[in-house]
Design an enzyme around this catalytic site. Structure first.
Site, mmCIF file in Angstrom:
data_model
loop_
_atom_site.group_PDB
_atom_site.id
_atom_site.type_symbol
_atom_site.label_atom_id
_atom_site.label_comp_id
_atom_site.label_asym_id
_atom_site.label_seq_id
_atom_site.Cartn_x
_atom_site.Cartn_y
_atom_site.Cartn_z
ATOM 1 N N HIS A 18 19.599 94.914 -37.943
ATOM 2 C CA HIS A 18 19.027 94.038 -38.186
ATOM 3 C C HIS A 18 17.453 94.250 -38.408
ATOM 4 O O HIS A 18 16.710 93.462 -37.244
ATOM 5 C CB HIS A 18 19.639 92.168 -38.321
ATOM 6 C CG HIS A 18 20.145 92.279 -39.260
ATOM 7 N ND1 HIS A 18 21.465 92.491 -40.869
ATOM 8 C CD2 HIS A 18 21.703 91.875 -39.287
ATOM 9 C CE1 HIS A 18 22.480 92.219 -41.000
ATOM 10 N NE2 HIS A 18 22.721 92.446 -39.731
ATOM 11 N N GLU B 245 6.963 97.129 -38.193
ATOM 12 C CA GLU B 245 5.864 96.375 -39.243
ATOM 13 C C GLU B 245 6.312 96.627 -40.646
ATOM 14 O O GLU B 245 5.562 96.913 -41.377
ATOM 15 C CB GLU B 245 4.174 97.136 -38.990
ATOM 16 C CG GLU B 245 3.795 96.009 -37.906
ATOM 17 C CD GLU B 245 4.254 94.499 -37.276
ATOM 18 O OE1 GLU B 245 4.138 93.214 -38.397
ATOM 19 O OE2 GLU B 245 3.903 94.328 -36.312
ATOM 20 N N GLY B 246 7.664 97.252 -40.921
ATOM 21 C CA GLY B 246 7.711 97.647 -41.968
ATOM 22 C C GLY B 246 7.556 98.656 -42.213
ATOM 23 O O GLY B 246 6.619 99.394 -42.037
ATOM 24 N N THR B 247 9.120 99.341 -42.476
ATOM 25 C CA THR B 247 8.660 101.043 -42.524
ATOM 26 C C THR B 247 8.447 101.616 -43.895
ATOM 27 O O THR B 247 7.583 101.014 -44.793
ATOM 28 C CB THR B 247 10.693 102.182 -42.907
ATOM 29 O OG1 THR B 247 10.811 101.131 -43.868
ATOM 30 C CG2 THR B 247 11.269 101.299 -41.164
ATOM 31 N N PRO C 81 20.014 94.821 -33.364
ATOM 32 C CA PRO C 81 20.286 95.373 -32.852
ATOM 33 C C PRO C 81 20.040 96.101 -34.317
ATOM 34 O O PRO C 81 20.495 97.595 -34.260
ATOM 35 C CB PRO C 81 21.373 95.334 -31.964
ATOM 36 C CG PRO C 81 20.946 94.366 -30.923
ATOM 37 C CD PRO C 81 20.079 92.860 -32.404
ATOM 38 N N ALA D 263 -0.354 91.463 -38.803
ATOM 39 C CA ALA D 263 0.278 92.191 -37.766
ATOM 40 C C ALA D 263 -0.291 93.824 -38.730
ATOM 41 O O ALA D 263 -1.052 94.492 -38.189
ATOM 42 C CB ALA D 263 0.951 92.716 -36.979
ATOM 43 N N GLY E 87 -3.235 124.794 -30.826
ATOM 44 C CA GLY E 87 -2.318 125.332 -30.195
ATOM 45 C C GLY E 87 -1.103 124.986 -28.930
ATOM 46 O O GLY E 87 -0.990 123.129 -29.874
ATOM 47 N N TRP F 276 13.993 95.968 -29.973
ATOM 48 C CA TRP F 276 12.760 96.399 -29.974
ATOM 49 C C TRP F 276 11.546 95.494 -29.585
ATOM 50 O O TRP F 276 10.547 95.454 -30.858
ATOM 51 C CB TRP F 276 12.457 97.458 -31.033
ATOM 52 C CG TRP F 276 14.028 98.076 -31.484
ATOM 53 C CD1 TRP F 276 14.612 98.036 -32.005
ATOM 54 C CD2 TRP F 276 14.019 99.468 -30.822
ATOM 55 N NE1 TRP F 276 15.854 99.118 -31.748
ATOM 56 C CE2 TRP F 276 15.193 100.199 -31.248
ATOM 57 C CE3 TRP F 276 13.388 100.315 -29.840
ATOM 58 C CZ2 TRP F 276 15.483 100.800 -30.926
ATOM 59 C CZ3 TRP F 276 13.879 101.471 -29.347
ATOM 60 C CH2 TRP F 276 14.618 101.486 -29.612
ATOM 61 N N ILE F 277 11.153 94.445 -29.078
ATOM 62 C CA ILE F 277 10.217 93.751 -28.900
ATOM 63 C C ILE F 277 8.925 94.166 -27.974
ATOM 64 O O ILE F 277 9.178 94.460 -27.149
ATOM 65 C CB ILE F 277 10.893 92.492 -28.454
ATOM 66 C CG1 ILE F 277 12.477 91.936 -29.467
ATOM 67 C CG2 ILE F 277 9.942 91.064 -28.575
ATOM 68 C CD1 ILE F 277 12.023 92.021 -30.787
#
Ligand SMILES: Cc1cc2nc3c(=O)[nH]c(=O)nc-3n(C[C@H](O)[C@H](O)[C@H](O)COP(=O)(O)OP(=O)(O)OC[C@H]3O[C@@H](n4cnc5c(N)ncnc54)[C@H](O)[C@@H]3O)c2cc1C
Length: 396
Positions: free
Chosen positions: A147, A374-376, A145, A253, A350, A173-174
Site C-alpha cells: 500500500h 510524496e505522491g506519484t 509493501p 514535504a 554525451g 521504503w522508509i
C-alpha cells in the site's frame, strides 16, 4: 552599439531576475545553505552515491548547527523561518543531491512536523529540541509493501492490551529508517488510523536497509518491521485521528520538494552550460551550435517558470492560503520539468553524461524516486483533475 554575443552569459536565475523576488532573509538562507552544500556535500556526494553509504548522523549534526532541521517550525529549538525560506533551503540542498534534501525533508516536514502539529506537550519537549540539533533523527512510516498510493489499505495494526498498545506490521521504503532514533508510525486501530512515536530501541522494532536502489543511493531507505512492539499510551499522537494526519504531513514535504527538485535541475543546467562552452566539436564550442542553444533555451525557460511557480506557492503558503491541490500543481510540474531537464542535459554531455564525474546522471536517477515519492505524478494529476472537474478518478 556593440554586438551582444560577447557579453557575459546570464545564469538561468539571473535571466529571470529571481533575486528581485527575494527578501534579504531569504537571500541569506540561500547563501548559507549553498555554502554548506558546496563545502560539505558536493566534494563527497559522488562517493556516497557510489558506495551507497551516507554519513547521515554527521550531516544531521552539521545541518542542525545552522538551524536547517525543522527550520519552518516555531519554538522547541526550531528556527521559525518562513515557508519560502525553507523552500529555498530545500532547493540548495537538492542542488547537492536529492538524497541530502530527503534527509532534511523527512526530519523536518514529516517526523518533526507530525510531532509539532499532533504531539502532546511532553512529546514535543522530549523530541523536537534534539531533532532540531540533529542529535536525534526521525523517520516517518506510512507506506507498506502492498500500500503506497492507497495508504487507506494499510495493514499495520495497533491493538489495545490493558493500558498499552501493541503494534504489528511492516512499513516499506522508509527514508532515514535505519539511522532513526524515533519512528512516526501510522497504524490502523479500532478507532481509525492513529500515529505512534516508536523509539527505535523498542523491543520488536527492526529496520532493514534497502541496498539495491539505483536511485537516491546517498540516502538511507529501509523496511521497518514491527513485531509485537509494545508502547505506552503516551506514545500515541493525541491530536490527530484518521488519514488526514499523515496526508497533511505529506503536504508539508511535497512543498519542500517542489522547490527542491529545481535545485537538481539547476545543477544539471549550469553544469551543462559550462560543459558546452568548453567542449569543442567540429572546431567550435558545442555551446555555439543552434541545436545546443535550442535545448539550453528551453531548459532555461522551464527552470525559470518552475522557480516562479515555486515562489508564488511559497508566498501563498506564508499567507496561509495554499491549498493541497496547489501543492500538487507545483510537485507535478517542477519534478516533471526537472527530470526532463536532467535527461536533456545528459544528452549534451554525451558519454561523460553517464558518469559520476559529472552530477547529471546522479540527479536524473535521483529524480526517478522524487517523481514517485510524496505522491506519484499520476496521483498529483488525479488531485488536479478532481480539482478542475469535481470528479474523483482515484477508484477508476
Ligand atoms: C527512495 C524512496 C523513499 C521513500 N521514503 C518514504 C518515507 O520516508 N515514508 C513513507 O511512508 N514512504 C516513503 N516512500 C514510499 C513512496 O511514498 C511510495 O513509493 C509512493 O507513495 C508510491 O507507492 P508505491 O511505490 O507502492 O506505488 P503504487 O502505489 O503501487 O503505484 C504504482 C503505479 O500505480 C499508479 N497509480 C496509483 N494509484 C492509481 C490510480 N488510482 N489510477 C491509476 N494509476 C494509479 C502510480 O502512479 C504508479 O505509477 C519512499 C519511496 C522511495 C522510492
Amino acid at each position: 552599439m556593440k554586438p551582444q554575443q560577447n557579453s557575459a552569459p546570464d545564469s538561468p536565475d539571473q535571466l529571470f531576475d529571481i533575486d528581485s523576488l527575494l527578501n534579504d532573509e531569504e537571500k541569506a538562507v540561500r547563501a548559507a545553505v549553498r555554502q554548506l552544500v558546496d563545502e560539505r556535500v558536493k566534494p563527497y556526494v559522488a562517493d556516497w552515491y557510489q558506495t551507497g553509504h551516507l554519513p547521515a548522523r554527521d550531516l544531521a549534526k552539521q545541518f542542525g548547527e545552522i538551524g536547517l532541521l525543522g527550520m519552518h517550525l516555531e519554538g522547541y529549538g526550531c528556527a521559525g523561518m518562513s515557508a519560502t525560506a525553507y523552500g529555498l533551503a530545500c532547493l540548495e540542498l537538492e542542488a547537492g543531491d536529492s538524497g541530502i534534501r530527503s534527509l532534511v525533508s523527512v526530519q523536518g516536514s514529516l517526523a518533526m512536523h507530525a510531532i509539532h502539529a499532533y504531539g502532546s506537550e511532553d512529546q514535543r519537549t522530549e523530541w523536537l529540541p534534539k531533532m532540531a540539533t540533529g542529535e536525534a533523527i526521525g523517520c516517518f512510516g506510512l507506506t507498506e509493501p502492498d500500500h503506497g498510493s492507497d495508504p487507506a489499505g494499510m495493514r499495520t495494526l495497533a491493538k489495545r492490551e490493558g493500558d498499552d498498545w501493541v503494534l504489528n506490521g511492516t512499513k516499506m521504503w522508509i527514508t532515514n529508517g535505519s539511522v532513526a532514533d524515533v519512528a512516526v508510525v501510522w497504524a490502523r486501530t479500532d478507532d481509525g488510523v492513529r500515529g505512534f512515536l516508536v523509539p527505535t530501541s523498542t523491543f520488536g522494532f527492526t529496520a532493514n536497509e534497502i541496498t539495491t536502489k539505483m536511485s537516491l543511493r546517498a540516502s538511507v531507505t529501509s523496511e521497518l518491521v514491527l513485531s509485537g512492539v509494545r508502547l505506552p499510551e503516551s506514545a500515541v499522537l493525541p491530536n490527530v485521528r484518521g488519514l488526514g494526519g499523515p496526508l497533511s504531513c505529506l503536504n508539508e514535504a511535497r512543498f519542500g520538494i517542489l522547490f527542491g527538485a529545481l535545485g537538481a535541475a539547476r545543477d544539471c543546467l549550469t553544469t551543462t552550460i559550462a560543459y558546452t562552452q568548453d567542449r569543442r566539436i567540429f572546431d567550435k564550442p558545442l555551446a555555439a551550435y543552434q541545436a545546443t542553444q535550442l535545448k539550453l533555451a528551453d531548459m532555461t525557460v522551464a527552470l525559470g517558470n518552475g522557480m516562479l511557480l515555486a515562489l508564488h506557492l511559497g508566498r501563498l503558503k506564508d499567507a496561509h492560503q495554499l491549498r493541497p491541490e496547489q501543492v500538487s500543481l507545483g510537485k507535478l510540474n517542477n519534478v516533471r520539468e526537472s527530470i526532463a531537464i536532467a535527461r536533456q542535459c545528459r544528452t549534451l554531455l554525451g558519454a561523460n553524461g553517464i558518469t559520476l564525474e559529472y552530477p547529471i546522471m546522479r540527479h536524473a536517477n535521483n529524480l526517478e524516486s522524487v517523481l514517485t515519492y510524496e505522491g506519484t505524478s499520476e496521483v498529483h494529476q488525479m488531485i488536479i483533475g478532481q480539482a478542475v472537474t469535481g470528479h474523483s478518478a482515484f477508484r477508476g
